[in-house]
Write a protein that holds these residues in place. Structure first.
Motif, PDB file in Angstrom:
ATOM      1  N   TYR A   1       0.829  -1.204   0.000  1.00 12.93           N
ATOM      2  CA  TYR A   1       0.000   0.000   0.000  1.00 12.93           C
ATOM      3  C   TYR A   1       0.866   1.257   0.000  1.00 12.93           C
ATOM      4  O   TYR A   1       0.479   2.283  -0.573  1.00 12.93           O
ATOM      5  N   THR A   2       2.036   1.179   0.640  1.00 16.14           N
ATOM      6  CA  THR A   2       2.958   2.313   0.630  1.00 16.14           C
ATOM      7  C   THR A   2       3.378   2.625  -0.802  1.00 16.14           C
ATOM      8  O   THR A   2       3.397   3.789  -1.227  1.00 16.14           O
ATOM      9  N   HIS A   3       3.699   1.585  -1.559  1.00 14.28           N
ATOM     10  CA  HIS A   3       4.061   1.797  -2.960  1.00 14.28           C
ATOM     11  C   HIS A   3       2.866   2.291  -3.778  1.00 14.28           C
ATOM     12  O   HIS A   3       3.026   3.153  -4.659  1.00 14.28           O
ATOM     13  N   TYR A   4       1.678   1.780  -3.491  1.00 17.32           N
ATOM     14  CA  TYR A   4       0.493   2.260  -4.212  1.00 17.32           C
ATOM     15  C   TYR A   4       0.234   3.743  -3.909  1.00 17.32           C
ATOM     16  O   TYR A   4      -0.143   4.508  -4.801  1.00 17.32           O
ATOM     17  N   ALA A   5       0.437   4.142  -2.657  1.00 23.53           N
ATOM     18  CA  ALA A   5       0.271   5.554  -2.305  1.00 23.53           C
ATOM     19  C   ALA A   5       1.297   6.419  -3.027  1.00 23.53           C
ATOM     20  O   ALA A   5       0.979   7.493  -3.543  1.00 23.53           O
ATOM     21  N   SER A   6       2.530   5.951  -3.091  1.00 26.04           N
ATOM     22  CA  SER A   6       3.578   6.677  -3.792  1.00 26.04           C
ATOM     23  C   SER A   6       3.288   6.764  -5.286  1.00 26.04           C
ATOM     24  O   SER A   6       3.508   7.794  -5.930  1.00 26.04           O
ATOM     25  N   THR A   7       2.745   5.671  -5.831  1.00 26.13           N
ATOM     26  CA  THR A   7       2.398   5.636  -7.260  1.00 26.13           C
ATOM     27  C   THR A   7       1.313   6.650  -7.595  1.00 26.13           C
ATOM     28  O   THR A   7       1.185   7.071  -8.748  1.00 26.13           O
ATOM     29  N   GLY A   8       0.531   7.064  -6.590  1.00 25.04           N
ATOM     30  CA  GLY A   8      -0.507   8.057  -6.818  1.00 25.04           C
ATOM     31  C   GLY A   8       0.016   9.359  -7.397  1.00 25.04           C
ATOM     32  O   GLY A   8      -0.739  10.130  -8.003  1.00 25.04           O
ATOM     33  N   TYR A   9       1.310   9.625  -7.216  1.00 24.88           N
ATOM     34  CA  TYR A   9       1.905  10.842  -7.769  1.00 24.88           C
ATOM     35  C   TYR A   9       2.227  10.731  -9.259  1.00 24.88           C
ATOM     36  O   TYR A   9       2.571  11.720  -9.898  1.00 24.88           O
ATOM     37  N   CYS A  10       2.139   9.529  -9.818  1.00 29.31           N
ATOM     38  CA  CYS A  10       2.483   9.325 -11.228  1.00 29.31           C
ATOM     39  C   CYS A  10       1.333   9.740 -12.135  1.00 29.31           C
ATOM     40  O   CYS A  10       0.161   9.647 -11.761  1.00 29.31           O
ATOM     41  N   LYS A  11       1.658  10.161 -13.344  1.00 31.88           N
ATOM     42  CA  LYS A  11       0.644  10.627 -14.274  1.00 31.88           C
ATOM     43  C   LYS A  11      -0.280   9.482 -14.697  1.00 31.88           C
ATOM     44  O   LYS A  11       0.129   8.317 -14.751  1.00 31.88           O
ATOM     45  N   PRO A  12      -1.541   9.819 -14.981  1.00 31.67           N
ATOM     46  CA  PRO A  12      -2.532   8.791 -15.323  1.00 31.67           C
ATOM     47  C   PRO A  12      -2.109   7.859 -16.459  1.00 31.67           C
ATOM     48  O   PRO A  12      -2.395   6.662 -16.412  1.00 31.67           O
TER      49      PRO A  12
ATOM     50  N   GLY B   1      -3.327   6.686  -0.108  1.00 32.86           N
ATOM     51  CA  GLY B   1      -2.848   7.977  -0.581  1.00 32.86           C
ATOM     52  C   GLY B   1      -1.933   8.592   0.455  1.00 32.86           C
ATOM     53  O   GLY B   1      -1.884   8.147   1.612  1.00 32.86           O
ATOM     54  N   HIS B   2      -1.222   9.599   0.049  1.00 31.75           N
ATOM     55  CA  HIS B   2      -0.278  10.308   0.926  1.00 31.75           C
ATOM     56  C   HIS B   2      -0.649  11.778   0.956  1.00 31.75           C
ATOM     57  O   HIS B   2      -1.037  12.351  -0.064  1.00 31.75           O
ATOM     58  N   SER B   3      -0.581  12.415   2.134  1.00 32.13           N
ATOM     59  CA  SER B   3      -0.794  13.842   2.275  1.00 32.13           C
ATOM     60  C   SER B   3      -2.225  14.210   1.853  1.00 32.13           C
ATOM     61  O   SER B   3      -3.194  13.654   2.378  1.00 32.13           O
ATOM     62  N   LEU B   4      -2.386  15.125   0.903  1.00 28.80           N
ATOM     63  CA  LEU B   4      -3.709  15.451   0.376  1.00 28.80           C
ATOM     64  C   LEU B   4      -4.396  14.211  -0.173  1.00 28.80           C
ATOM     65  O   LEU B   4      -5.612  14.041  -0.038  1.00 28.80           O
ATOM     66  N   GLY B   5      -3.625  13.308  -0.772  1.00 29.96           N
ATOM     67  CA  GLY B   5      -4.196  12.068  -1.303  1.00 29.96           C
ATOM     68  C   GLY B   5      -4.780  11.190  -0.211  1.00 29.96           C
ATOM     69  O   GLY B   5      -5.766  10.481  -0.437  1.00 29.96           O
ATOM     70  N   ALA B   6      -4.184  11.232   0.982  1.00 30.16           N
ATOM     71  CA  ALA B   6      -4.731  10.473   2.105  1.00 30.16           C
ATOM     72  C   ALA B   6      -6.040  11.088   2.576  1.00 30.16           C
ATOM     73  O   ALA B   6      -6.995  10.374   2.901  1.00 30.16           O
ATOM     74  N   ALA B   7      -6.094  12.416   2.600  1.00 33.36           N
ATOM     75  CA  ALA B   7      -7.326  13.100   3.006  1.00 33.36           C
ATOM     76  C   ALA B   7      -8.468  12.773   2.042  1.00 33.36           C
ATOM     77  O   ALA B   7      -9.585  12.447   2.465  1.00 33.36           O
ATOM     78  N   ILE B   8      -8.185  12.861   0.746  1.00 35.65           N
ATOM     79  CA  ILE B   8      -9.188  12.501  -0.261  1.00 35.65           C
ATOM     80  C   ILE B   8      -9.566  11.032  -0.104  1.00 35.65           C
ATOM     81  O   ILE B   8     -10.741  10.662  -0.184  1.00 35.65           O
ATOM     82  N   GLY B   9      -8.551  10.194   0.133  1.00 41.21           N
ATOM     83  CA  GLY B   9      -8.777   8.760   0.245  1.00 41.21           C
ATOM     84  C   GLY B   9      -9.674   8.381   1.409  1.00 41.21           C
ATOM     85  O   GLY B   9     -10.495   7.470   1.301  1.00 41.21           O
ATOM     86  N   LEU B  10      -9.531   9.071   2.552  1.00 44.14           N
ATOM     87  CA  LEU B  10     -10.381   8.760   3.698  1.00 44.14           C
ATOM     88  C   LEU B  10     -11.840   9.067   3.371  1.00 44.14           C
ATOM     89  O   LEU B  10     -12.734   8.274   3.674  1.00 44.14           O
TER      90      LEU B  10
ATOM     91  N   ASP C   1       9.033   2.722   6.003  1.00 44.76           N
ATOM     92  CA  ASP C   1       9.633   1.411   5.813  1.00 44.76           C
ATOM     93  C   ASP C   1      10.468   1.382   4.531  1.00 44.76           C
ATOM     94  O   ASP C   1      10.380   0.474   3.714  1.00 44.76           O
ATOM     95  N   GLY C   2      11.280   2.433   4.367  1.00 45.72           N
ATOM     96  CA  GLY C   2      12.203   2.497   3.228  1.00 45.72           C
ATOM     97  C   GLY C   2      11.670   3.165   1.995  1.00 45.72           C
ATOM     98  O   GLY C   2      12.411   3.365   1.024  1.00 45.72           O
ATOM     99  N   VAL C   3      10.384   3.521   1.985  1.00 44.07           N
ATOM    100  CA  VAL C   3       9.766   4.106   0.790  1.00 44.07           C
ATOM    101  C   VAL C   3       9.567   5.601   0.984  1.00 44.07           C
ATOM    102  O   VAL C   3       8.952   6.037   1.964  1.00 44.07           O
ATOM    103  N   ARG C   4      10.092   6.391   0.047  1.00 47.54           N
ATOM    104  CA  ARG C   4       9.841   7.831   0.030  1.00 47.54           C
ATOM    105  C   ARG C   4       8.776   8.121  -1.027  1.00 47.54           C
ATOM    106  O   ARG C   4       8.818   7.576  -2.126  1.00 47.54           O
ATOM    107  N   MET C   5       7.843   8.992  -0.671  1.00 51.52           N
ATOM    108  CA  MET C   5       6.718   9.279  -1.551  1.00 51.52           C
ATOM    109  C   MET C   5       7.124  10.123  -2.740  1.00 51.52           C
ATOM    110  O   MET C   5       7.885  11.080  -2.625  1.00 51.52           O
ATOM    111  N   GLY C   6       6.604   9.753  -3.902  1.00 52.33           N
ATOM    112  CA  GLY C   6       6.844  10.515  -5.124  1.00 52.33           C
ATOM    113  C   GLY C   6       7.071   9.605  -6.296  1.00 52.33           C
ATOM    114  O   GLY C   6       7.481   8.445  -6.129  1.00 52.33           O
ATOM    115  N   CYS C   7       6.766  10.104  -7.477  1.00 52.88           N
ATOM    116  CA  CYS C   7       6.905   9.283  -8.678  1.00 52.88           C
ATOM    117  C   CYS C   7       8.222   9.592  -9.388  1.00 52.88           C
ATOM    118  O   CYS C   7       8.550  10.755  -9.567  1.00 52.88           O
TER     119      CYS C   7
END
Length: 303
Positions: A48-59, A178-187, A297-303
């Motif tokens: 899920y951490t990787h999926y949240a990070s992937t959220g920053y990638c273009k559609p 999601g991460h940050s704003l993405g987490a807020a939208i996700g909730l 856990d070793g993952v930094r957010m961003g695409c």
């Protein structure tokens, strides 16, 4: 790297302008046990951490699943739909993970290259949830207007894609991340999906999530059969914003990554123990904005 620094600065200016302290309010909290997560529990969040990070990638990249390391971390993922422009509507994608046997929904976090999402981060107006999207939910249940507006713009596309994934793969489980704003939208999205797909098992796993709504919102989330986990990293200041004195509260489900690297489960709303984010970061001046992107856990957010 992705950052909420500009948004945080805007919030800080607002707080200074009204001369209000950002220290934690003296709210009585029932004593509950803070527990340390085992490594196996920590590792279970990694997909899920990787999926949240992937959220920053273009559609286009998430739909083709060729976004590099984040996509390669979940190689069996089957993308179904993606959308958003990263300016008016945050990026999002939906697909199916055959290993987890879940439909995955991910939302983009705060993109400093897009002005509007930053303004949404700085907006602190609360509003009732849209009755067309959230039928039957009391008007007393209110959320940050920017977060709710972002969720509403992607909601129809997300719901259609989730329905498609559940039908195509006979799936019964949905995880929103999601991460940050993405987490807020996700909730907010997790609440929305449960309302429209009540037979599904809905889970939310968010990272670096700001407070999303009022006490009634937090209580409503807690009352629903939705598994909620919001993970905060060390001295990240985003999860303590907007302030509780403005009427914002986190739901239950906090996991705090301590400076030592230990992950602890913090029960209740805005647990004030110094092992949890509110106690560890009592105000924005004692936090560290660089902790916002991770590592988780070793993952930094961003695409």
């Amino acid at each position: 790297m992705v950052s909420s620094f500009k948004a945080i600065a805007l919030v800080a200016v607002l707080l200074a302008s009204i001369g209000t302290q950002v220290a934690a309010l003296p709210i009585a909290v029932k004593r509950q046990t803070i527990t340390v997560l085992a490594q196996s529990q920590i590792s279970s969040f990694k997909p899920y951490t990787h999926y949240a990070s992937t959220g920053y990638c273009k559609p286009a990249a998430t739909l083709a699943w060729n976004c590099g390391a984040n996509c390669e971390a979940n190689p069996t993922f089957f993308p179904i739909a993606s959308g958003g422009d990263g300016v008016v509507t945050q990026f999002w994608f939906v697909g199916y993970d055959p290993t987890l046997r879940e439909v995955i929904v991910s939302h983009q976090g705060t993109d400093t290259a897009a002005v509007l999402p930053l303004l949404e981060d700085a907006s602190i107006i609360q509003e009732p949830l849209d009755t067309k999207l959230f039928p039957g939910v009391s008007s007393k249940v209110q959320a940050h207007s920017g977060f709710a507006g972002s969720q509403s713009r992607s909601a129809p596309g997300v719901l259609a894609a989730v329905k498609m994934g559940m039908s195509k793969f006979s799936a019964t489980k949905i995880t929103v991340t999601g991460h940050s704003l993405g987490a807020a939208i996700g909730l907010i999205d997790a609440v929305f999906l449960h309302l429209h797909l009540p037979s599904a098992t809905v889970r939310f796993v968010g990272y670096g999530m700001p407070r999303v709504g009022n006490q009634e919102f937090a209580d409503y989330v807690d009352s629903q059969p939705i598994s909620v986990t919001h993970i905060n990293n060390e001295k990240d200041i985003v999860p303590i914003l907007p302030g509780r004195f403005l009427g914002y509260h986190h739901p239950s489900g906090e996991v705090h990554i301590q400076d030592s690297g230990a992950w602890v489960s913090c029960p209740g709303h805005d647990n004030t123990s110094d092992q949890c984010i509110v106690g560890d970061v009592p105000n924005i001046f004692e936090g560290d904005e660089s902790d916002h992107d991770g590592p988780y856990d070793g993952v930094r957010m961003g695409c």
